[in-house]
Design an enzyme around this catalytic site. Sequence first.
Site, PDB file in Angstrom:
ATOM      1  CB  CYS A  18      17.811  31.454 -49.306  1.00 30.72           C
ATOM      2  SG  CYS A  18      16.932  32.911 -49.852  1.00 30.72           S
ATOM      3  CG  ASP A  19      16.711  27.597 -49.081  1.00 30.21           C
ATOM      4  OD1 ASP A  19      17.304  28.090 -48.098  1.00 30.21           O
ATOM      5  OD2 ASP A  19      15.480  27.666 -49.232  1.00 30.21           O
ATOM      6  CB  CYS A  66      14.838  31.920 -51.807  1.00 32.57           C
ATOM      7  SG  CYS A  66      16.268  33.012 -51.780  1.00 32.57           S
TER       8      CYS A  66
END
Length: 329
Positions: free
Chosen positions: A135-136, A132
Amino acid sequence: MKHFDVIIIGGGPSGYTAAIYLGRSTLSVLVLAGAQPGGQLIFTTEVENYPGFEKGILGPDLMMAMEAQAKRFGAEVLYSQATKVDLLGTVKKVWVGDTEYRSRVVIVSTGASSKMIGIGEDKYIGRGVSTCAVCDAAFYKGKKTFVVGGGDAAMEDTLALTKFAAEVTIIHRRDEFRASKIMQKRVLENPKVKVVWNSEVLEINGDPVVSSIKVKNIKTEKVETFPADGVFVAIGHVPTTTIFEGKLELDEKGFLLITQTALMSGTKWRVSDKDIWKDGYPTMTSVEGVFGCGDVVDYRYKQAVTAAGMGCQAALDADKYLMEHASKY
Ligand code: NAP
């Protein structure tokens, strides 16, 4: 045999959010959270994009907090997987092995798992491998990153990474992307992006964090090793719907259809587009009294916060359904 108002199958953000809402509505709730409760967030380290946590929160901590909140409102949580369901009729039956549980309503929130390449990359999740980028990506400022895949998710991950990483190289197994033309254009025009076509990742190496990847050109068979700080796997998702096959309508990729998504995709459904708000249950599946939410339904966004939002929608629909159909029980 235990009887509940609602059985929620799946213990990720959508399932626990539904449990919080329904518990607060004084309904009896059983959450079958699975053998590995917490959903995808359990495999995540820092979550920085879930609202309310200014400094971020660890994925497992967020899930434990959601579970505790659901329990506070009376939800019973079992770390077990549903093995069989009988969802037709007014009494829904769900089995965990030989044990049968009954309820008036079932909410399916079994989630989806990211497809993995299958080269042992799982062991680097949180240590250089991610599924993801939304997200990261922010953790890869100035780093050398790779994205595997050629669909819209791979393009989206690539674009997210270009905001932070020094380099983003896409490894794709064919010589063309399947992603939409507009996403391809954005990616290919970005000066930070390189593409390695017709290639597959053979190995991801590093100890304890990712430091290199070995890539093979499928056509020439040439093998190259690249220094790497991050590898983002974006090769699709597999929804967890096996036990619902033949019982609830699924789309061609196995995602659970609910009224909202069925009507959006033009699937023949029991209510028409016009009736969706009159019918009042946008999150109901093809079977009355069974609702769906979270990643098992959502092939597009797959964020903890969108899953939680859908859990809330399914809970409100389920609550409304129980009130409107109380005479049935
Ligand atoms: P997808 O469209 O199914 O693409 C998966 C990609 O991964 C394909 O390029 C595929 O290669 C590759 N792949 C599959 N298995 C592989 C393997 N074992 N090894 C190497 N490569 C592999 O999945 P997605 O990109 O996750 O998108 C899912 C859905 O969400 C799509 O409908 C997509 O349009 C939508 N979506 C839209 C957006 C957007 O519009 N911004 C963003 C994200 C997702 P091949 O091409 O060779 O098959």
